[in-house]
Design a protein around this motif. Sequence first.
Motif, mmCIF file in Angstrom:
data_model
loop_
_atom_site.group_PDB
_atom_site.id
_atom_site.type_symbol
_atom_site.label_atom_id
_atom_site.label_comp_id
_atom_site.label_asym_id
_atom_site.label_seq_id
_atom_site.Cartn_x
_atom_site.Cartn_y
_atom_site.Cartn_z
ATOM 1 N N ASP A 87 0.829 -1.209 0.000
ATOM 2 C CA ASP A 87 0.000 0.000 0.000
ATOM 3 C C ASP A 87 0.862 1.257 0.000
ATOM 4 O OD1 ASP A 87 -2.315 -1.428 -0.087
ATOM 5 O OD2 ASP A 87 -2.894 -1.076 1.995
ATOM 6 N N GLU A 88 1.960 1.248 0.766
ATOM 7 C CA GLU A 88 2.815 2.433 0.832
ATOM 8 C C GLU A 88 3.482 2.686 -0.507
ATOM 9 O OE1 GLU A 88 6.345 4.942 1.489
ATOM 10 O OE2 GLU A 88 6.326 2.843 0.835
ATOM 11 N N TYR A 139 2.903 6.186 7.900
ATOM 12 C CA TYR A 139 4.036 6.862 8.512
ATOM 13 C C TYR A 139 3.830 7.156 9.996
ATOM 14 C CZ TYR A 139 4.865 7.371 3.535
ATOM 15 O OH TYR A 139 5.023 7.100 2.206
ATOM 16 N N GLY A 140 2.832 6.546 10.587
ATOM 17 C CA GLY A 140 2.620 6.685 12.026
ATOM 18 C C GLY A 140 2.399 8.100 12.491
ATOM 19 N N GLY A 141 1.839 8.955 11.612
ATOM 20 C CA GLY A 141 1.578 10.345 11.976
ATOM 21 C C GLY A 141 2.814 11.230 11.966
ATOM 22 N N ALA A 143 7.543 13.293 4.655
ATOM 23 C CA ALA A 143 8.149 14.271 3.750
ATOM 24 C C ALA A 143 9.439 13.726 3.141
ATOM 25 C CB ALA A 143 8.419 15.577 4.492
ATOM 26 N N GLU A 144 10.240 13.053 3.956
ATOM 27 C CA GLU A 144 11.484 12.473 3.450
ATOM 28 C C GLU A 144 11.202 11.393 2.426
ATOM 29 O OE1 GLU A 144 13.500 11.130 6.939
ATOM 30 O OE2 GLU A 144 14.271 13.129 7.460
ATOM 31 N N ARG A 145 10.180 10.579 2.706
ATOM 32 C CA ARG A 145 9.845 9.485 1.787
ATOM 33 C C ARG A 145 9.328 10.022 0.449
ATOM 34 N NH1 ARG A 145 11.467 4.536 0.787
ATOM 35 N NH2 ARG A 145 9.847 2.920 0.739
#
Length: 320
Positions: free
Chosen positions: A133-134, A167-169, A175-177
């Motif tokens: 999903d990510e 991203y666990g909030g 942003a980095e990803r």
Amino acid sequence: MSKRHNAIDDILNSFEATAVPEEKAGARFLKRSNALSESGEREEKVLRWVDPAQCVMWERHNREYSLLNDQNCADLINSIKAQGRQEFPAIVRRTGEGYEVICGARRHFAISWLRANNYPQFRYLVDVRDLTDEEAFRLSDIENRDREDISDYERARDYARALDAYYGGRQKAMAERLEVSEGWLSRYLQLVKLPDVIIASYASLRDVKELHARILKPLLTNPKTREAVMNVAGELAMTQEVARAGKGDPVPAAQVLARLKAAVATPKRKRPSASVSRHIIHESGVAMQRKNGKVTLEFDEFLSDESLRAAIDLFLKSRE
């Protein structure tokens, strides 16, 4: 080359393939394969022509499929007709007996519309991927980030869902990803926090811009102004709903924002009019105006001394 295109190349586009019909899906026809590591491992892919009815939108797709129609997809529909086929594959993954569309909602709509409107020969070109999903979220975001036909609000809603889901909030990690700045991402996340009535005050969610959230945020967070803005938004929402029912014209986005801002605008103070003193009826008299602690007297240079003294005496008495 832009960062967007570099990212797409890294994730998606470093090899080509030949499309095959669905019934030959087990075969592998490959023009060029991509070396994935120095050990010599290679990945091959097959493109398939399928019936669009076999495909459903991924529930986390960043485009609102219900907003697509033959008007806003006309360019793509005409292009497919001119080319005789869909040129660029949609990205999908397997789901049960069919496929889940990760990237390619407009292409899916265009092919479906053509098949329903006297062009049954067209089929949907798909590239089947094995994605988490990510990974699906990032791929969809990269493909659509620079497209003007996907709205700020659709993008913001997608980011808000992804923030918690993947991203666990943690905004910094997300942003980095995505290879964007935290400030840029934060502005979109603020947009999706606008109250529902504010969104409804626009004719379409595609009209709601990231800039609007920045303008309205201080008015909505201040208890002294929030109620007034929400009341005007409610009135606008009713007008837009009536317009959607075909009774009247919708309020344009620029006017919506202007009216929401005007709900708390301080009314401009009228410039005080000058008071006129006339000692002799047929003379123009002396005009006196007070502003910012200063007094201005205006009079005709031929005004009689008697009238001028009378006006000054009147002013001096007013200060007692």
